[in-house]
Motif scaffolding. Structure first.
Motif, PDB file in Angstrom:
ATOM      1  N   TYR A  46       0.896  -1.269  -0.106  1.00 30.53           N
ATOM      2  CA  TYR A  46      -0.132  -0.071  -0.098  1.00 30.53           C
ATOM      3  C   TYR A  46       0.880   1.291   0.024  1.00 30.53           C
ATOM      4  O   TYR A  46       0.399   2.251  -0.695  1.00 30.53           O
ATOM      5  CB  TYR A  46      -0.786  -0.081   1.492  1.00 30.53           C
ATOM      6  CG  TYR A  46      -1.938   1.021   1.160  1.00 30.53           C
ATOM      7  CD1 TYR A  46      -3.078   0.983   0.244  1.00 30.53           C
ATOM      8  CD2 TYR A  46      -2.010   2.281   1.989  1.00 30.53           C
ATOM      9  CE1 TYR A  46      -3.886   2.114   0.092  1.00 30.53           C
ATOM     10  CE2 TYR A  46      -2.875   3.145   1.839  1.00 30.53           C
ATOM     11  CZ  TYR A  46      -3.715   3.225   1.186  1.00 30.53           C
ATOM     12  OH  TYR A  46      -4.722   4.012   0.959  1.00 30.53           O
ATOM     13  N   THR A  47       2.034   1.436   0.674  1.00 30.26           N
ATOM     14  CA  THR A  47       2.914   2.320   0.767  1.00 30.26           C
ATOM     15  C   THR A  47       4.127   1.714   0.439  1.00 30.26           C
ATOM     16  O   THR A  47       4.736   1.338   1.564  1.00 30.26           O
ATOM     17  CB  THR A  47       2.847   3.269   1.983  1.00 30.26           C
ATOM     18  OG1 THR A  47       1.464   3.638   2.263  1.00 30.26           O
ATOM     19  CG2 THR A  47       3.692   4.341   1.849  1.00 30.26           C
ATOM     20  N   ALA A  48       4.728   1.600  -0.618  1.00 30.00           N
ATOM     21  CA  ALA A  48       6.081   0.990  -0.878  1.00 30.00           C
ATOM     22  C   ALA A  48       7.070   1.782  -0.186  1.00 30.00           C
ATOM     23  O   ALA A  48       7.233   2.930  -0.183  1.00 30.00           O
ATOM     24  CB  ALA A  48       6.232   0.734  -2.390  1.00 30.00           C
ATOM     25  N   SER A  49       7.985   0.804   0.509  1.00 30.12           N
ATOM     26  CA  SER A  49       9.016   1.576   1.030  1.00 30.12           C
ATOM     27  C   SER A  49      10.289   2.197   0.185  1.00 30.12           C
ATOM     28  O   SER A  49      10.769   3.033   0.828  1.00 30.12           O
ATOM     29  CB  SER A  49       9.660   0.543   2.148  1.00 30.12           C
ATOM     30  OG  SER A  49      10.230  -0.635   1.361  1.00 30.12           O
ATOM     31  N   GLY A  50      10.156   1.825  -1.086  1.00 24.80           N
ATOM     32  CA  GLY A  50      11.185   2.440  -1.592  1.00 24.80           C
ATOM     33  C   GLY A  50      10.707   2.410  -3.141  1.00 24.80           C
ATOM     34  O   GLY A  50       9.672   1.812  -3.500  1.00 24.80           O
ATOM     35  N   GLY A  51      11.341   3.066  -4.210  1.00 23.80           N
ATOM     36  CA  GLY A  51      11.113   2.968  -5.543  1.00 23.80           C
ATOM     37  C   GLY A  51      10.321   4.299  -5.935  1.00 23.80           C
ATOM     38  O   GLY A  51       9.896   5.051  -5.200  1.00 23.80           O
ATOM     39  N   SER A  52       9.743   4.329  -7.314  1.00 23.33           N
ATOM     40  CA  SER A  52       9.134   5.454  -7.638  1.00 23.33           C
ATOM     41  C   SER A  52       7.592   5.246  -7.769  1.00 23.33           C
ATOM     42  O   SER A  52       6.944   6.236  -7.952  1.00 23.33           O
ATOM     43  CB  SER A  52       9.633   5.369  -9.207  1.00 23.33           C
ATOM     44  OG  SER A  52       9.079   4.284 -10.122  1.00 23.33           O
ATOM     45  N   ASP A  53       7.217   3.930  -7.599  1.00 24.19           N
ATOM     46  CA  ASP A  53       5.772   3.785  -7.182  1.00 24.19           C
ATOM     47  C   ASP A  53       5.116   4.070  -5.457  1.00 24.19           C
ATOM     48  O   ASP A  53       5.893   3.485  -4.803  1.00 24.19           O
ATOM     49  CB  ASP A  53       5.352   2.590  -7.723  1.00 24.19           C
ATOM     50  CG  ASP A  53       5.550   2.564  -9.389  1.00 24.19           C
ATOM     51  OD1 ASP A  53       5.276   3.414  -9.930  1.00 24.19           O
ATOM     52  OD2 ASP A  53       5.850   1.264  -9.841  1.00 24.19           O
ATOM     53  N   LEU A  54       4.031   4.637  -5.485  1.00 28.86           N
ATOM     54  CA  LEU A  54       3.755   4.426  -4.246  1.00 28.86           C
ATOM     55  C   LEU A  54       2.803   3.333  -3.782  1.00 28.86           C
ATOM     56  O   LEU A  54       2.989   3.096  -2.881  1.00 28.86           O
ATOM     57  CB  LEU A  54       2.387   5.620  -4.064  1.00 28.86           C
ATOM     58  CG  LEU A  54       1.831   6.121  -2.821  1.00 28.86           C
ATOM     59  CD1 LEU A  54       2.861   6.510  -1.749  1.00 28.86           C
ATOM     60  CD2 LEU A  54       0.749   6.917  -2.940  1.00 28.86           C
ATOM     61  N   VAL A  55       2.149   2.712  -4.605  1.00 29.06           N
ATOM     62  CA  VAL A  55       1.606   1.349  -4.502  1.00 29.06           C
ATOM     63  C   VAL A  55       2.039   0.390  -5.340  1.00 29.06           C
ATOM     64  O   VAL A  55       2.457   0.447  -6.482  1.00 29.06           O
ATOM     65  CB  VAL A  55      -0.206   1.502  -4.555  1.00 29.06           C
ATOM     66  CG1 VAL A  55      -0.757   0.248  -4.370  1.00 29.06           C
ATOM     67  CG2 VAL A  55      -0.450   2.777  -3.967  1.00 29.06           C
ATOM     68  N   ARG A  56       2.112  -0.797  -4.691  1.00 31.68           N
ATOM     69  CA  ARG A  56       2.267  -2.096  -5.355  1.00 31.68           C
ATOM     70  C   ARG A  56       1.172  -2.927  -5.522  1.00 31.68           C
ATOM     71  O   ARG A  56       0.959  -3.587  -4.434  1.00 31.68           O
ATOM     72  CB  ARG A  56       3.572  -2.694  -4.794  1.00 31.68           C
ATOM     73  CG  ARG A  56       4.971  -2.109  -4.878  1.00 31.68           C
ATOM     74  CD  ARG A  56       6.023  -3.274  -4.780  1.00 31.68           C
ATOM     75  NE  ARG A  56       5.907  -4.291  -5.647  1.00 31.68           N
ATOM     76  CZ  ARG A  56       6.940  -4.878  -5.817  1.00 31.68           C
ATOM     77  NH1 ARG A  56       8.204  -5.067  -5.361  1.00 31.68           N
ATOM     78  NH2 ARG A  56       6.861  -6.138  -6.625  1.00 31.68           N
ATOM     79  N   VAL A  57       0.434  -2.828  -6.354  1.00 30.44           N
ATOM     80  CA  VAL A  57      -1.148  -3.374  -6.464  1.00 30.44           C
ATOM     81  C   VAL A  57      -0.756  -4.863  -6.327  1.00 30.44           C
ATOM     82  O   VAL A  57      -1.614  -5.446  -5.929  1.00 30.44           O
ATOM     83  CB  VAL A  57      -1.817  -3.038  -7.748  1.00 30.44           C
ATOM     84  CG1 VAL A  57      -3.210  -3.685  -7.787  1.00 30.44           C
ATOM     85  CG2 VAL A  57      -1.864  -1.509  -8.047  1.00 30.44           C
ATOM     86  N   ASP A  58       0.068  -5.572  -6.919  1.00 31.96           N
ATOM     87  CA  ASP A  58       0.475  -6.935  -6.834  1.00 31.96           C
ATOM     88  C   ASP A  58       0.282  -7.493  -5.542  1.00 31.96           C
ATOM     89  O   ASP A  58      -0.284  -8.438  -5.107  1.00 31.96           O
ATOM     90  CB  ASP A  58       1.828  -7.498  -7.669  1.00 31.96           C
ATOM     91  CG  ASP A  58       3.052  -6.797  -7.068  1.00 31.96           C
ATOM     92  OD1 ASP A  58       2.757  -5.457  -6.582  1.00 31.96           O
ATOM     93  OD2 ASP A  58       3.976  -7.164  -7.493  1.00 31.96           O
ATOM     94  N   LEU A  59       1.069  -6.724  -4.594  1.00 25.98           N
ATOM     95  CA  LEU A  59       1.242  -7.019  -3.277  1.00 25.98           C
ATOM     96  C   LEU A  59       0.014  -6.891  -2.278  1.00 25.98           C
ATOM     97  O   LEU A  59      -0.583  -7.814  -1.647  1.00 25.98           O
ATOM     98  CB  LEU A  59       2.363  -6.429  -2.518  1.00 25.98           C
ATOM     99  CG  LEU A  59       3.707  -6.641  -2.893  1.00 25.98           C
ATOM    100  CD1 LEU A  59       4.646  -5.920  -1.941  1.00 25.98           C
ATOM    101  CD2 LEU A  59       3.901  -8.009  -2.823  1.00 25.98           C
ATOM    102  N   THR A  60      -0.786  -5.659  -2.596  1.00 22.49           N
ATOM    103  CA  THR A  60      -1.985  -5.471  -1.841  1.00 22.49           C
ATOM    104  C   THR A  60      -3.160  -6.416  -2.252  1.00 22.49           C
ATOM    105  O   THR A  60      -3.726  -7.110  -1.577  1.00 22.49           O
ATOM    106  CB  THR A  60      -2.569  -3.998  -1.935  1.00 22.49           C
ATOM    107  OG1 THR A  60      -2.574  -3.774  -3.512  1.00 22.49           O
ATOM    108  CG2 THR A  60      -1.548  -2.999  -1.393  1.00 22.49           C
ATOM    109  N   THR A  61      -3.220  -6.803  -3.814  1.00 21.51           N
ATOM    110  CA  THR A  61      -4.052  -7.755  -4.307  1.00 21.51           C
ATOM    111  C   THR A  61      -3.972  -9.114  -3.559  1.00 21.51           C
ATOM    112  O   THR A  61      -4.852  -9.776  -3.330  1.00 21.51           O
ATOM    113  CB  THR A  61      -3.997  -7.709  -5.787  1.00 21.51           C
ATOM    114  OG1 THR A  61      -4.335  -6.564  -6.299  1.00 21.51           O
ATOM    115  CG2 THR A  61      -5.120  -8.752  -6.204  1.00 21.51           C
TER     116      THR A  61
END
Length: 403
Positions: free
Chosen positions: A186-201
């Motif tokens: 939901y709030t990726a600890s690093g990188g350019s994306d705020l959300v990692r939908v694969d993980l939340t899903t």
């Protein structure tokens, strides 16, 4: 598609053949084959069956090699799981999903919490070792060793759901890991994306499986509700330019009302019959926010009361951070700032960007713009998330008189 199918195939192989590490290697080879062949040959009618067949062939090849045979003979005497079945390429894939059993294996009590999360992200979440390392802020080589040790630890453990006597402790560990996976997504600890939908899903999918297994468990119900209510905000959390949008400024018309309604219904039903545990309390707080038509309509006294209860049931620095915001909305920013002071001496939060971000927000509300500017800059330097850094830098820019 590959990330979703991988854990299911791995679970099927481990259930059938044992030897977690060998099965995981075989599945990785099958996924690599799919990544190279499917774009050219097309996606098969049954991707999971294709992956299972290829993985079993890879396992068969390894089993037939002289070195692998010696390892199998040496371990078979002490590992009944290995003797259950020899792999065969012509076996049909199972029709049911063993992913939940795989999750319980990854959360085995013999593993540390950090290893449980790492192994779950690798085996169930489908992340590469480099991606898992990034979520933990450690070198890839370090994470590879940690995952390898974890796989060796669970090798030979029975691939079954825990017994009724073991279940409470094992379920608590699984809930914690699922929550951590969801939070990282939901709030990726690093990188350019705020959300990692694969993980939340995937976290929501697995929590649904756990809830189906334990429909009368209040904390599992609370965890599922919390995920649904939180994930419902996803579309409104970033603007057209990718900039983070805080809760108070989000367009609530973009929230997923289906998820909101399901989450609120789960919370309401669970609170009527279960004691309020940490996940259920967090879900109740999320429900209060979800039911407010606008940010101004939020029942902040109720939110503050729920955080006070949560702080009693499951005290922790992150609870204090969130409680400080709620208290500030009820009693003023100085009251919220008073709650933050003890966190300066807590090693878990003293150098954490969220402490400085909350402090900056409350200082700004209190009219201490110079203090807020300094705190925003500190928070921006400490975060490893690019979207969060951009947001914090933008908040600081608004207060910088030189600009």
């Amino acid at each position: 598609m590959l990330r979703a199918a991988g854990p299911q195939v791995l679970a099927a192989l481990v259930r059938r053949h044992g030897q977690f590490d060998a099965c995981e290697d075989a599945v990785q080879e099958a996924l690599l084959a799919a990544a190279t062949q499917w774009p050219v040959e097309g996606v098969p009618a049954d991707p999971r069956a294709w992956l299972t067949t290829v993985a079993r062939r890879r396992l068969t090849d390894a089993w037939r090699s002289d070195s692998a045979r010696r390892v199998r003979e040496a371990t078979a005497a002490r590992d009944p799981a290995v003797r259950r079945a020899a792999p065969g390429a012509d076996e049909e894939p199972p029709s049911h999903d063993d992913t939940l059993t795989l999750l319980f294996l990854c959360c085995h009590p013999a593993l540390t919490s950090a290893s449980q999360v790492a192994l779950t992200l690798r085996a169930v979440g489908g992340l590469t070792t480099a991606e898992v390392a990034a979520t933990h802020l450690v070198p890839e080589a370090t994470m590879a060793q940690r995952i390898s040790r974890a796989k060796r630890t669970v090798r030979g453990e029975p691939f079954t759901l825990p017994s009724a006597a073991e279940r409470p402790a094992r379920v608590a560990a699984v809930r914690e890991v699922l929550y951590l996976v969801f939070t990282e997504g939901y709030t990726a600890s690093g990188g350019s994306d705020l959300v990692r939908v694969d993980l939340t899903t995937e976290a929501i999918r697995l929590t649904r499986l756990l809830h189906a297994l334990l429909p009368d468990d209040g904390e599992t119900t609370g965890l599922l509700a919390l995920m649904l209510l939180t994930d419902a905000h996803r579309a409104a959390r970033t603007g057209p330019d990718g900039m983070l949008v805080p809760l108070a400024e989000q367009d609530r018309g973009r929230w997923d009302r289906r998820q909101v309604d399901e989450g609120v219904a789960l919370v309401s039903a669970a609170l009527a019959v279960h004691p309020a545990g940490p996940y259920l309390l967090q879900a109740a707080i999320a429900a209060v926010h979800a039911e407010a038509p606008t940010a101004a309509d939020t029942d902040w006294p109720q939110v503050a009361a729920l955080y006070r209860l949560l702080d009693h049931v499951a005290p922790g620095p992150m609870v204090t951070l969130n409680r400080a915001v709620a208290v500030a909305m009820v009693s003023g920013p100085r009251a919220g700032l008073d709650l933050l002071r003890p966190l300066d001496d807590d090693p878990r939060t003293a150098g954490h960007h969220r402490l400085w971000a909350v402090r900056a927000h409350l200082l700004e509300q209190a009219g201490d713009l110079a203090g807020a500017l300094d705190a925003y800059h500190r928070a921006a330097r400490l975060t490893t998330s690019l979207p969060e850094r951009r947001y914090l830098d933008a908040r600081a820019a608004r207060l910088d008189p030189s600009r």
